[in-house]
Scaffold this motif. Structure first.
Motif, PDB file in Angstrom:
ATOM      1  N   HIS A  17      23.221 -29.869 -18.411  1.00  0.00           N
ATOM      2  CA  HIS A  17      24.043 -28.694 -18.708  1.00  0.00           C
ATOM      3  C   HIS A  17      25.470 -29.141 -19.018  1.00  0.00           C
ATOM      4  O   HIS A  17      25.917 -30.199 -18.564  1.00  0.00           O
ATOM      5  CB  HIS A  17      24.023 -27.709 -17.519  1.00  0.00           C
ATOM      6  CG  HIS A  17      24.624 -26.374 -17.849  1.00  0.00           C
ATOM      7  ND1 HIS A  17      25.965 -26.096 -17.660  1.00  0.00           N
ATOM      8  CD2 HIS A  17      24.071 -25.259 -18.391  1.00  0.00           C
ATOM      9  CE1 HIS A  17      26.189 -24.846 -18.064  1.00  0.00           C
ATOM     10  NE2 HIS A  17      25.068 -24.316 -18.507  1.00  0.00           N
TER      11      HIS A  17
ATOM     12  N   TYR B 293      28.108 -28.244 -17.809  1.00  0.00           N
ATOM     13  CA  TYR B 293      28.998 -28.319 -16.646  1.00  0.00           C
ATOM     14  C   TYR B 293      28.861 -29.644 -15.892  1.00  0.00           C
ATOM     15  O   TYR B 293      29.510 -29.831 -14.858  1.00  0.00           O
ATOM     16  CB  TYR B 293      28.715 -27.163 -15.675  1.00  0.00           C
ATOM     17  CG  TYR B 293      29.023 -25.772 -16.179  1.00  0.00           C
ATOM     18  CD1 TYR B 293      29.816 -25.559 -17.293  1.00  0.00           C
ATOM     19  CD2 TYR B 293      28.529 -24.656 -15.513  1.00  0.00           C
ATOM     20  CE1 TYR B 293      30.083 -24.268 -17.742  1.00  0.00           C
ATOM     21  CE2 TYR B 293      28.805 -23.366 -15.954  1.00  0.00           C
ATOM     22  CZ  TYR B 293      29.577 -23.180 -17.062  1.00  0.00           C
ATOM     23  OH  TYR B 293      29.851 -21.906 -17.502  1.00  0.00           O
TER      24      TYR B 293
ATOM     25  N   ASP C 206      23.285 -24.982 -23.030  1.00  0.00           N
ATOM     26  CA  ASP C 206      23.476 -23.891 -22.078  1.00  0.00           C
ATOM     27  C   ASP C 206      22.110 -23.558 -21.476  1.00  0.00           C
ATOM     28  O   ASP C 206      21.096 -24.196 -21.813  1.00  0.00           O
ATOM     29  CB  ASP C 206      24.156 -22.676 -22.742  1.00  0.00           C
ATOM     30  CG  ASP C 206      23.306 -21.984 -23.797  1.00  0.00           C
ATOM     31  OD1 ASP C 206      22.172 -22.447 -24.077  1.00  0.00           O
ATOM     32  OD2 ASP C 206      23.761 -20.964 -24.342  1.00  0.00           O
ATOM     33  N   SER C 207      22.068 -22.549 -20.626  1.00  0.00           N
ATOM     34  CA  SER C 207      20.822 -22.258 -19.904  1.00  0.00           C
ATOM     35  C   SER C 207      19.677 -21.918 -20.856  1.00  0.00           C
ATOM     36  O   SER C 207      18.537 -22.315 -20.610  1.00  0.00           O
ATOM     37  CB  SER C 207      21.049 -21.106 -18.933  1.00  0.00           C
ATOM     38  OG  SER C 207      22.097 -21.423 -18.066  1.00  0.00           O
TER      39      SER C 207
ATOM     40  N   PHE D  52      18.175 -23.897  -9.921  1.00  0.00           N
ATOM     41  CA  PHE D  52      17.401 -22.883 -10.643  1.00  0.00           C
ATOM     42  C   PHE D  52      17.034 -23.355 -12.042  1.00  0.00           C
ATOM     43  O   PHE D  52      16.023 -22.932 -12.618  1.00  0.00           O
ATOM     44  CB  PHE D  52      18.139 -21.521 -10.674  1.00  0.00           C
ATOM     45  CG  PHE D  52      19.286 -21.437 -11.655  1.00  0.00           C
ATOM     46  CD1 PHE D  52      19.063 -21.213 -13.006  1.00  0.00           C
ATOM     47  CD2 PHE D  52      20.597 -21.577 -11.230  1.00  0.00           C
ATOM     48  CE1 PHE D  52      20.117 -21.132 -13.914  1.00  0.00           C
ATOM     49  CE2 PHE D  52      21.663 -21.494 -12.126  1.00  0.00           C
ATOM     50  CZ  PHE D  52      21.416 -21.278 -13.469  1.00  0.00           C
TER      51      PHE D  52
ATOM     52  N   TYR E 226      19.088 -12.279 -14.849  1.00  0.00           N
ATOM     53  CA  TYR E 226      19.782 -13.439 -15.407  1.00  0.00           C
ATOM     54  C   TYR E 226      19.081 -14.679 -14.863  1.00  0.00           C
ATOM     55  O   TYR E 226      18.682 -14.704 -13.687  1.00  0.00           O
ATOM     56  CB  TYR E 226      21.233 -13.350 -14.917  1.00  0.00           C
ATOM     57  CG  TYR E 226      22.240 -14.296 -15.523  1.00  0.00           C
ATOM     58  CD1 TYR E 226      22.146 -14.736 -16.837  1.00  0.00           C
ATOM     59  CD2 TYR E 226      23.330 -14.728 -14.761  1.00  0.00           C
ATOM     60  CE1 TYR E 226      23.097 -15.574 -17.368  1.00  0.00           C
ATOM     61  CE2 TYR E 226      24.299 -15.563 -15.286  1.00  0.00           C
ATOM     62  CZ  TYR E 226      24.170 -15.988 -16.593  1.00  0.00           C
ATOM     63  OH  TYR E 226      25.118 -16.822 -17.115  1.00  0.00           O
TER      64      TYR E 226
ATOM     65  N   THR F  34      19.591 -14.913 -20.468  1.00  0.00           N
ATOM     66  CA  THR F  34      20.711 -15.825 -20.196  1.00  0.00           C
ATOM     67  C   THR F  34      21.966 -15.179 -20.792  1.00  0.00           C
ATOM     68  O   THR F  34      21.881 -14.126 -21.441  1.00  0.00           O
ATOM     69  CB  THR F  34      20.505 -17.219 -20.836  1.00  0.00           C
ATOM     70  OG1 THR F  34      20.744 -17.098 -22.238  1.00  0.00           O
ATOM     71  CG2 THR F  34      19.117 -17.777 -20.580  1.00  0.00           C
ATOM     72  N   SER F  35      23.089 -15.853 -20.650  1.00  0.00           N
ATOM     73  CA  SER F  35      24.313 -15.274 -21.209  1.00  0.00           C
ATOM     74  C   SER F  35      24.266 -15.276 -22.740  1.00  0.00           C
ATOM     75  O   SER F  35      25.006 -14.557 -23.386  1.00  0.00           O
ATOM     76  CB  SER F  35      25.548 -16.007 -20.689  1.00  0.00           C
ATOM     77  OG  SER F  35      25.477 -17.373 -21.004  1.00  0.00           O
TER      78      SER F  35
ATOM     79  N   HIS G 114      33.431 -18.438 -11.646  1.00  0.00           N
ATOM     80  CA  HIS G 114      34.012 -17.528 -12.634  1.00  0.00           C
ATOM     81  C   HIS G 114      34.791 -16.378 -12.002  1.00  0.00           C
ATOM     82  O   HIS G 114      35.542 -15.697 -12.690  1.00  0.00           O
ATOM     83  CB  HIS G 114      32.914 -17.017 -13.570  1.00  0.00           C
ATOM     84  CG  HIS G 114      32.395 -18.092 -14.469  1.00  0.00           C
ATOM     85  ND1 HIS G 114      31.374 -18.943 -14.107  1.00  0.00           N
ATOM     86  CD2 HIS G 114      32.799 -18.494 -15.704  1.00  0.00           C
ATOM     87  CE1 HIS G 114      31.153 -19.804 -15.081  1.00  0.00           C
ATOM     88  NE2 HIS G 114      32.001 -19.561 -16.067  1.00  0.00           N
TER      89      HIS G 114
ATOM     90  N   GLU H  27      30.569 -14.361 -17.276  1.00  0.00           N
ATOM     91  CA  GLU H  27      30.474 -14.280 -15.812  1.00  0.00           C
ATOM     92  C   GLU H  27      31.838 -13.986 -15.176  1.00  0.00           C
ATOM     93  O   GLU H  27      31.931 -13.746 -13.975  1.00  0.00           O
ATOM     94  CB  GLU H  27      29.925 -15.590 -15.223  1.00  0.00           C
ATOM     95  CG  GLU H  27      28.445 -15.786 -15.465  1.00  0.00           C
ATOM     96  CD  GLU H  27      27.938 -17.143 -14.985  1.00  0.00           C
ATOM     97  OE1 GLU H  27      28.569 -17.754 -14.111  1.00  0.00           O
ATOM     98  OE2 GLU H  27      26.900 -17.592 -15.497  1.00  0.00           O
TER      99      GLU H  27
ATOM    100  N   MET I 178      27.247 -27.960  -9.346  1.00  0.00           N
ATOM    101  CA  MET I 178      26.982 -28.817 -10.515  1.00  0.00           C
ATOM    102  C   MET I 178      27.484 -30.237 -10.265  1.00  0.00           C
ATOM    103  O   MET I 178      26.837 -31.212 -10.640  1.00  0.00           O
ATOM    104  CB  MET I 178      27.708 -28.249 -11.743  1.00  0.00           C
ATOM    105  CG  MET I 178      27.076 -27.020 -12.322  1.00  0.00           C
ATOM    106  SD  MET I 178      25.723 -27.495 -13.420  1.00  0.00           S
ATOM    107  CE  MET I 178      25.148 -25.889 -13.968  1.00  0.00           C
TER     108      MET I 178
HETATM  109  P1  13P Z   1      25.234 -20.512 -19.641  1.00  0.00           P
HETATM  110  O1  13P Z   1      24.585 -21.831 -19.503  1.00  0.00           O
HETATM  111  O2  13P Z   1      24.256 -19.457 -20.065  1.00  0.00           O
HETATM  112  O3  13P Z   1      26.447 -20.530 -20.488  1.00  0.00           O
HETATM  113  O4  13P Z   1      25.684 -20.061 -18.155  1.00  0.00           O
HETATM  114  C1  13P Z   1      26.658 -20.763 -17.479  1.00  0.00           C
HETATM  115  C2  13P Z   1      26.362 -20.988 -16.057  1.00  0.00           C
HETATM  116  O5  13P Z   1      27.005 -20.507 -15.172  1.00  0.00           O
HETATM  117  C3  13P Z   1      25.283 -21.844 -15.727  1.00  0.00           C
HETATM  118  O6  13P Z   1      25.264 -22.028 -14.367  1.00  0.00           O
END
Ligand code: 13P
Ligand code: SF4
Length: 328
Positions: A39, A41, A55-56, A78, A127, A143-144, A190, A215, A283
């Motif tokens: 990811h 992050y 992203d997710s 997750f 989500y 997802t977002s 967030h 978020e 993360m």
């Molecule tokens: P996205 O990966 O959908 O941008 O979401 C961010 C997030 O908080 C993942 O933990």
């Protein structure tokens, strides 16, 4: 003598300090036919050795499509669990099993099941940042990246429960004009952006655009020039003509933004404490060293009871089908 300790959530093995850890990871991936998914992050070092960064949604799609024998997931629990749900016959490992998520933790299964039972005429959109138990209690995962399209695709008279992120839910409700019942969950990363410090930073950098993840809380989103998932934020900074951005999401994304647009300036949006940037402590539990050990020893592994896995798979497959229909 090496020590092995999995009760801590990771394999505690000493690493020879003379090895080139990047080269070893690349070699092990080839030898084991492994795919390393990361990811945005994650630490820059981890992103740099990954086969796919996303992203997710992108990560779930990649996990669904891979023919690798071993999936190494550099993300939080997750996300790796979602990869396992989609790949029951493959081994899925996570460098540190303690890499959880405050948002997933904010929605425990028992009260959520009771809440759902109180509203039997509602469809449940969850989500992806939730546990397998919550997924198994849901009708569609989102997802977002695709939440807005998924909500908008439902008939206008369809009642909706949206869980677990109230901030994303509120944002999507506003965008789609749908009145949704929101679960009271949130992401610790967030939620702690400081409105006051962002306003000050904008005044210090008048040419900078403020971009934010959905978020974030409503007052922060109201300040944003652009709102989107991590992939959407990254793509925006690549295509947009501005040269300076204040970035309202976890700081790991700045690594790719800077790599993709070396001549632009990226400033992390500040949280309401004394720090200049905002890392997700979950993360960041994954390190390059833990990643190497995890790939080498194929532990710790994500294990799920088959009954739970198959119930959780249905709403994820529904999301993947809808995303394909939307051309995502
Ligand atoms: P996205 O990966 O959908 O941008 O979401 C961010 C997030 O908080 C993942 O933990
Ligand atoms: Fe969970 Fe927030 Fe960390 Fe993402 S950034 S893993 S939503 S706590």
């Amino acid at each position: 003598m090496i020590t092995q300790e999995l009760s801590k959530g990771y394999l505690d093995v000493k690493i020879d300090p003379t090895i080139d850890i990047f080269a070893e990871i690349k070699k092990l991936k080839r030898e084991k036919n492994a795919i390393l998914l990361a990811h945005y992050y994650q630490d820059g070092d981890i992103q740099d050795v990954a086969d796919f960064i996303g992203d997710s949604l992108g990560l779930a799609q990649k996990a669904a499509a891979t023919d690798a024998s071993l999936i190494v997931f550099a993300g939080v629990h997750f996300m790796a669990e979602t990869a396992k749900i989609l790949n029951p016959d493959k081994k899925v490992v996570l460098p540190d099993l303690n890499a959880g998520c405050s948002l997933a933790d904010s929605c425990p299964a028992a009260p959520f099941e009771a809440f759902r039972k109180q509203h039997p005429d509602h469809i449940v959109i969850s989500y992806i940042n939730c546990t397998a138990e919550i997924k198994a209690l849901s009708d569609i995962i989102c997802t977002s990246s695709n939440a807005e399209q998924i909500v908008a695709s439902l008939p206008k008279d369809q009642k909706i429960i949206f869980a677990p992120d109230k901030n994303l839910g509120r944002y999507i409700a506003k965008k789609t004009g749908r009145d949704m019942l929101l679960w009271d969950g949130s992401c610790m990363v967030h939620e702690i952006f400081s409105l006051e410090r962002i306003v000050k930073l904008k005044a210090q950098h008048p040419k900078a655009k403020f971009i934010a993840h959905p978020e974030c809380e409503t007052p922060v989103l109201e300040l944003a020039d652009f709102i989107g998932s991590t992939t959407a934020l990254l793509n925006y900074t690549k295509k947009d003509s501005a040269t300076e951005y204040i970035v309202g999401t976890e700081t790991g994304i700045l690594h790719q933004m800077q790599k993709e647009s070396p001549d632009k300036t990226f400033i992390p949006a500040p949280p309401n404490n004394n720090c200049a940037c905002n890392d997700c402590p979950h993360m960041k539990l994954n390190t390059l060293e833990k990643l190497y050990i995890c790939l080498k020893h194929e532990q710790p592994e994500i294990i799920l009871p088959e009954d739970l896995r198959s119930r959780a798979e249905k709403p994820i497959r529904r999301m993947l089908e809808l995303s394909a229909q939307f051309g995502m």
